[in-house]
Scaffold this motif. Structure first.
Motif, PDB file in Angstrom:
ATOM      1  N   TYR A   1      10.908  93.441-108.669  1.00 39.74           N
ATOM      2  CA  TYR A   1      12.355  93.233-108.847  1.00 39.74           C
ATOM      3  C   TYR A   1      12.633  91.736-108.892  1.00 39.74           C
ATOM      4  CZ  TYR A   1      12.125  98.043-107.169  1.00 39.74           C
ATOM      5  OH  TYR A   1      11.790  99.364-107.003  1.00 39.74           O
ATOM      6  N   HIS A   2      13.074  91.266-110.056  1.00 37.68           N
ATOM      7  CA  HIS A   2      13.241  89.832-110.274  1.00 37.68           C
ATOM      8  C   HIS A   2      14.731  89.461-110.300  1.00 37.68           C
ATOM      9  CE1 HIS A   2       8.989  89.006-111.363  1.00 37.68           C
ATOM     10  NE2 HIS A   2       9.014  90.302-111.699  1.00 37.68           N
ATOM     11  N   TYR A   3      15.036  88.350-109.613  1.00 36.06           N
ATOM     12  CA  TYR A   3      16.403  87.832-109.521  1.00 36.06           C
ATOM     13  C   TYR A   3      16.447  86.435-110.123  1.00 36.06           C
ATOM     14  CZ  TYR A   3      16.841  91.481-105.922  1.00 36.06           C
ATOM     15  OH  TYR A   3      16.823  92.663-105.239  1.00 36.06           O
ATOM     16  N   ALA A   4      17.524  86.123-110.823  1.00 37.92           N
ATOM     17  CA  ALA A   4      17.746  84.788-111.386  1.00 37.92           C
ATOM     18  C   ALA A   4      18.968  84.171-110.717  1.00 37.92           C
ATOM     19  CB  ALA A   4      17.948  84.873-112.891  1.00 37.92           C
ATOM     20  N   ILE A   5      18.772  82.994-110.082  1.00 39.90           N
ATOM     21  CA  ILE A   5      19.854  82.271-109.408  1.00 39.90           C
ATOM     22  C   ILE A   5      19.835  80.837-109.911  1.00 39.90           C
ATOM     23  CG2 ILE A   5      20.854  81.613-107.190  1.00 39.90           C
ATOM     24  CD1 ILE A   5      19.154  83.834-105.906  1.00 39.90           C
ATOM     25  N   PHE A   6      20.935  80.397-110.515  1.00 43.66           N
ATOM     26  CA  PHE A   6      21.042  79.040-111.038  1.00 43.66           C
ATOM     27  C   PHE A   6      22.102  78.297-110.231  1.00 43.66           C
ATOM     28  CE2 PHE A   6      20.273  81.575-115.123  1.00 43.66           C
ATOM     29  CZ  PHE A   6      18.899  81.607-114.905  1.00 43.66           C
ATOM     30  N   SER A   7      21.653  77.336-109.404  1.00 41.05           N
ATOM     31  CA  SER A   7      22.597  76.685-108.494  1.00 41.05           C
ATOM     32  C   SER A   7      22.066  75.342-108.029  1.00 41.05           C
ATOM     33  CB  SER A   7      22.861  77.584-107.278  1.00 41.05           C
ATOM     34  OG  SER A   7      23.654  76.926-106.319  1.00 41.05           O
ATOM     35  N   ASP A   8      23.020  74.445-107.654  1.00 41.47           N
ATOM     36  CA  ASP A   8      22.664  73.179-107.009  1.00 41.47           C
ATOM     37  C   ASP A   8      23.164  73.143-105.560  1.00 41.47           C
ATOM     38  OD1 ASP A   8      25.344  73.109-107.473  1.00 41.47           O
ATOM     39  OD2 ASP A   8      25.362  71.201-108.548  1.00 41.47           O
ATOM     40  N   ASN A   9      23.628  74.290-105.053  1.00 41.71           N
ATOM     41  CA  ASN A   9      24.123  74.400-103.680  1.00 41.71           C
ATOM     42  C   ASN A   9      23.051  75.069-102.833  1.00 41.71           C
ATOM     43  OD1 ASN A   9      25.473  75.177-101.263  1.00 41.71           O
ATOM     44  ND2 ASN A   9      27.437  75.161-102.328  1.00 41.71           N
ATOM     45  N   ILE A  10      22.429  74.305-101.963  1.00 46.70           N
ATOM     46  CA  ILE A  10      21.282  74.799-101.188  1.00 46.70           C
ATOM     47  C   ILE A  10      21.703  75.885-100.204  1.00 46.70           C
ATOM     48  CG2 ILE A  10      19.491  74.131 -99.544  1.00 46.70           C
ATOM     49  CD1 ILE A  10      19.603  71.324-100.858  1.00 46.70           C
ATOM     50  N   LEU A  11      22.759  75.638 -99.444  1.00 43.53           N
ATOM     51  CA  LEU A  11      23.168  76.589 -98.418  1.00 43.53           C
ATOM     52  C   LEU A  11      23.665  77.894 -99.047  1.00 43.53           C
ATOM     53  CD1 LEU A  11      23.291  76.692 -95.347  1.00 43.53           C
ATOM     54  CD2 LEU A  11      25.676  75.987 -95.474  1.00 43.53           C
ATOM     55  N   ALA A  12      24.401  77.804-100.148  1.00 41.85           N
ATOM     56  CA  ALA A  12      24.887  79.007-100.815  1.00 41.85           C
ATOM     57  C   ALA A  12      23.727  79.834-101.365  1.00 41.85           C
ATOM     58  CB  ALA A  12      25.844  78.629-101.939  1.00 41.85           C
ATOM     59  N   THR A  13      22.730  79.157-101.967  1.00 46.37           N
ATOM     60  CA  THR A  13      21.563  79.873-102.480  1.00 46.37           C
ATOM     61  C   THR A  13      20.788  80.535-101.355  1.00 46.37           C
ATOM     62  OG1 THR A  13      21.404  78.234-104.265  1.00 46.37           O
ATOM     63  CG2 THR A  13      19.470  79.618-103.855  1.00 46.37           C
ATOM     64  N   ALA A  14      20.692  79.872-100.217  1.00 45.08           N
ATOM     65  CA  ALA A  14      19.994  80.444 -99.071  1.00 45.08           C
ATOM     66  C   ALA A  14      20.671  81.724 -98.593  1.00 45.08           C
ATOM     67  CB  ALA A  14      19.931  79.420 -97.936  1.00 45.08           C
ATOM     68  N   VAL A  15      21.997  81.762 -98.623  1.00 46.67           N
ATOM     69  CA  VAL A  15      22.720  82.968 -98.199  1.00 46.67           C
ATOM     70  C   VAL A  15      22.454  84.115 -99.166  1.00 46.67           C
ATOM     71  CG1 VAL A  15      25.019  83.954 -97.915  1.00 46.67           C
ATOM     72  CG2 VAL A  15      24.504  81.723 -96.935  1.00 46.67           C
ATOM     73  N   VAL A  16      22.422  83.831-100.468  1.00 46.20           N
ATOM     74  CA  VAL A  16      22.142  84.880-101.448  1.00 46.20           C
ATOM     75  C   VAL A  16      20.756  85.476-101.200  1.00 46.20           C
ATOM     76  CG1 VAL A  16      21.839  85.388-103.897  1.00 46.20           C
ATOM     77  CG2 VAL A  16      23.651  83.829-103.164  1.00 46.20           C
ATOM     78  N   VAL A  17      19.751  84.631-101.001  1.00 50.54           N
ATOM     79  CA  VAL A  17      18.383  85.108-100.792  1.00 50.54           C
ATOM     80  C   VAL A  17      18.278  85.845 -99.454  1.00 50.54           C
ATOM     81  CG1 VAL A  17      15.992  84.394-100.473  1.00 50.54           C
ATOM     82  CG2 VAL A  17      17.395  83.299-102.232  1.00 50.54           C
ATOM     83  N   ASN A  18      18.825  85.271 -98.395  1.00 49.01           N
ATOM     84  CA  ASN A  18      18.711  85.892 -97.070  1.00 49.01           C
ATOM     85  C   ASN A  18      19.405  87.249 -97.017  1.00 49.01           C
ATOM     86  OD1 ASN A  18      17.336  83.644 -96.192  1.00 49.01           O
ATOM     87  ND2 ASN A  18      19.112  82.704 -95.197  1.00 49.01           N
ATOM     88  N   SER A  19      20.602  87.345 -97.603  1.00 46.08           N
ATOM     89  CA  SER A  19      21.325  88.621 -97.563  1.00 46.08           C
ATOM     90  C   SER A  19      20.623  89.687 -98.397  1.00 46.08           C
ATOM     91  CB  SER A  19      22.757  88.426 -98.050  1.00 46.08           C
ATOM     92  OG  SER A  19      22.789  87.967 -99.394  1.00 46.08           O
ATOM     93  N   THR A  20      19.995  89.288 -99.513  1.00 48.85           N
ATOM     94  CA  THR A  20      19.269  90.256-100.342  1.00 48.85           C
ATOM     95  C   THR A  20      18.028  90.768 -99.625  1.00 48.85           C
ATOM     96  OG1 THR A  20      20.030  89.078-102.323  1.00 48.85           O
ATOM     97  CG2 THR A  20      18.221  90.639-102.591  1.00 48.85           C
ATOM     98  N   VAL A  21      17.277  89.868 -99.012  1.00 47.96           N
ATOM     99  CA  VAL A  21      16.057  90.261 -98.302  1.00 47.96           C
ATOM    100  C   VAL A  21      16.401  91.105 -97.080  1.00 47.96           C
ATOM    101  CG1 VAL A  21      14.095  89.370 -96.995  1.00 47.96           C
ATOM    102  CG2 VAL A  21      14.756  88.281 -99.152  1.00 47.96           C
ATOM    103  N   THR A  22      17.469  90.767 -96.385  1.00 48.66           N
ATOM    104  CA  THR A  22      17.855  91.506 -95.184  1.00 48.66           C
ATOM    105  C   THR A  22      18.150  92.962 -95.500  1.00 48.66           C
ATOM    106  OG1 THR A  22      18.775  89.501 -94.191  1.00 48.66           O
ATOM    107  CG2 THR A  22      19.530  91.601 -93.297  1.00 48.66           C
TER     108      THR A  22
END
Length: 661
Positions: free
Chosen positions: A354-375
């Motif tokens: 399952y592949h996800y594409a995230i295009f961002s320059d906001n580190i904390l926002a990207t971390a929340v997307v990854v953490n919430s998906t994995v959780t």
């Protein structure tokens, strides 16, 4: 001696027995129906007059020509019947409850005559009860009455009294009792309606009254008549100061201090003086119109300032989020090259995962997307996150996920500068972003040719990261499906079922937003242009970017990237649509979008405080689209917790940069 003793005993007997005989006889006389009826008739014939009454030295005299009626308590038959089975201790409590609902005020204004003598109403009831007693005495020689004991409560001293209800009733009495009960129930219902109206009083009723008083006082202070009265002017200014202090920042009555009523009364008295001093209504009307016009102008200016400041806040990042990439970049370059690599790189091109594409320059926002998906993932080892960022944040983004690996999931961080194929000769949007007209549009906003809408000057429209979503097959040439996620979303459920949805030959799977009128095509595209009006429906449903499942096989087969390039070339002068990615997305994927169930994606958490809480909790993805991002101070407080629970604010980097919830 014996005779003397007999005389003494006789006197004692007479002394004891005589009062008893006399009292019994008088009591029997008072209880006789004929005497009681005569007494009642005498009472009804009484008329009180202030002129005939002798004056007392201590007691004030009644000036009314009639006696004011007392409060009377009326009980229906149901009250007596339902109360007979209650314990004796509970009957009094229930009687008091009925008393509050049954008491009818019979006092009237002196100018309004009574329709019926209240004393006569009471005496009529006594006569009817006597008639019942006589009929019972005729039918039963013993004189016993079969009835039920009830408790009556007096409204003044709450004394208990015994009364008897006849088992057989005269039809006239029954009919009158029914009418009385109906009247009492009707009035009782009216009382309950009045109580409901009182309960529905707005919570800010007194706050609005205070504000109205302030407006009235300011109007009076501006009038010449009041200005010429120094005493009234000082009093009005004092009251305005007191009421303003009382009002403060209160938005509801519970926020007001205890002395609010006293200050409201004092202000009302002062306003009455102002009304007496000012008798020219036309001057007041003119002043109110001037105040209304001034207030409207101020409101217009404040709205423009609010829009500008909101856009400015949305464009900028808090100091802590500037500090974080600097701190991470420094740490990254201090590491050995061997420590700068991510594990599980063999999963990056596996189409079975399952592949996800995230295009961002906001580190904390990207971390929340990854953490919430994995959780929320059932098996995190099967999830692969492809993150693309710019050159300034590349090292910091890699450092964050090296220090905070997302469990067993796979991470890839790429630099957009490494996409050498993405240049102005290939991409029309890159060519347009570097043109002089675009530079003038963004950096010379004072010119007449520039657009007045600040929304279209957000820096994200200048970033090519925002347009990478139209080049997914070029970025992931060996993948079949990719789930695109914005960096302002929070995942709340497992998303793996999205890969098994049959898109029925479509390229894009998205949640439609046609439930609201401003999400239809005519709000994004210029239908006055013939190219737009000829090819698209203005009332067609829009759909949401932020969580989109893309079929890259169909994308390549239908040559979607070329469709996008053609429309971008046609919009070189921005006559078809303004800047952004949603308008060209609606055009590019026109009739190529499969509507997903609305529970997959809920929007509006970044601008709409009225989003249904249940819809948020049921959704798989919550989207903070809008200016009120969850990492900004202007975010909507009640929606912020969905995002902050995926951030570890005790992390050393966050504490050093003073990033707090």
């Amino acid at each position: 001696m014996v005779a003397m003793r007999n005389i003494v005993l006789l006197l004692l007997c007479i002394t004891v027995v005589a009062p008893i005989v006399l009292y019994t006889d008088r009591l029997g006389t008072y209880e006789s129906p004929s005497n009681k009826q005569e007494f009642v008739e005498d009472v009804t014939a009484l008329a009180f007059s202030a002129a005939d009454s002798s004056h007392l030295n201590l007691l004030p005299q009644e000036t009314s020509t009639t006696v004011k009626e007392p409060l009377r308590v009326v009980y229906s038959e149901e009250d007596f019947t339902n109360r007979r089975n209650f314990p004796r201790g509970l009957q009094l409590v229930n009687s008091r409850e009925h008393l509050s609902a049954r008491v009818l005020s019979t006092t009237t204004n002196e100018d309004q005559p009574l329709k019926e003598n209240p004393i006569k109403l009471v005496t009529d009831g006594i006569r009817q009860r006597n008639q019942v007693r006589r009929s019972l005495d005729k039918g039963d020689g013993t004189g016993n009455v079969n009835g039920e004991d009830v408790i009556d409560v007096d409204d003044n001293d709450e004394k208990l009294a015994r009364s008897t209800r006849a088992s057989t009733q005269d039809p006239q009495i029954k009919e009158q009792a029914t009418k009385t009960s109906d009247e009492v129930n009707l009035k009782g219902s009216r009382l309950s309606e009045n109580n409901k109206r009182n309960d529905q009083t707005p919570s800010d009723y007194r706050v609005k009254q205070l504000k109205d008083q302030l407006i009235q006082a300011k109007v009076f202070l501006s009038l010449p008549v009041v200005k010429s009265n120094p005493h009234l002017t000082r009093e009005l200014r004092l009251r305005v100061k007191d009421v303003s202090r009382t009002l403060g920042d209160a938005s509801k009555d519970s926020d007001l201090p205890r002395n609010t009523n006293e200050r409201m009364k004092a202000m009302e008295q002062t306003l009455m003086k102002g009304k007496q001093a000012q008798d020219d209504c036309s001057a007041v009307v003119k002043k109110l119109r001037a105040m209304l016009h001034t207030t409207e102008e101020q409101l217009h200016v404040l709205k423009k300032q609010t829009v500008f400041l909101t856009q400015l806040t949305a464009k900028t990042l808090p100091k802590g989020l500037h500090c974080l990439p600097l701190r991470l970049t420094t740490e990254y370059h201090n590491m050995n090259s061997s420590q700068q690599q991510f594990p599980n790189q063999e999963n990056l091109e596996d189409p079975q995962l399952y592949h996800y594409a995230i295009f961002s320059d906001n580190i904390l926002a990207t971390a929340v997307v990854v953490n919430s998906t994995v959780t929320n993932a059932k098996d995190a080892s099967k999830h692969v996150f492809h993150i693309v960022t710019d050159r300034l944040n590349y090292a910091a983004m890699r450092m964050w996920f090296l220090v905070n690996p997302p469990g067993q999931a796979t991470i890839q961080v790429q630099n957009i500068e490494d996409f050498t194929w993405l240049n102005s000769s290939y991409s029309p949007v890159l060519k347009q972003l570097g043109s002089q007209s675009m530079i003038d549009y963004y950096f010379k906003a004072h010119r007449a040719t520039s657009d007045s809408n600040l929304k279209f000057r957000n820096p994200k429209y200048l970033s090519i990261l925002n347009h990478l979503r139209f080049y997914l097959p070029e970025i992931f040439p060996k993948l079949n499906k990719v789930l695109f996620l914005d960096d302002d979303i929070v995942v709340q459920k497992d998303l793996t079922d999205l890969w098994s949805i049959d898109l029925k030959g479509n390229v894009n799977g998205a949640v439609e937003t046609c439930g609201e009128s401003f999400h239809r095509f005519d709000r994004y595209l210029n239908f006055s242009h013939p190219l737009i009006s000829k090819n698209f429906d203005p009332h067609a449903c829009g759909w949401a970017y932020g969580m989109n499942i893309f079929d890259l096989v169909e994308w390549k087969r239908q040559n979607i990237t070329e469709v996008y390039h053609n429309w971008q070339n046609l919009n070189h002068d921005r006559q078809l649509w303004k800047l952004g990615t949603l308008p060209p997305g609606l055009i590019t994927f026109w009739k190529r979008t499969f509507p997903l169930n609305r529970s997959w994606h809920v929007l509006g958490l970044g601008y709409n405080p009225n989003v249904n809480q249940k819809d948020i909790e049921r959704s798989a993805v919550a989207h903070y689209n809008g200016n009120m991002k969850p990492w900004l101070e202007i975010s909507i407080p009640k929606f912020r917790s969905y995002w902050t629970k995926h951030v570890d604010y005790n992390h050393v980097y966050l504490r050093e940069c003073n990033i707090n919830p």
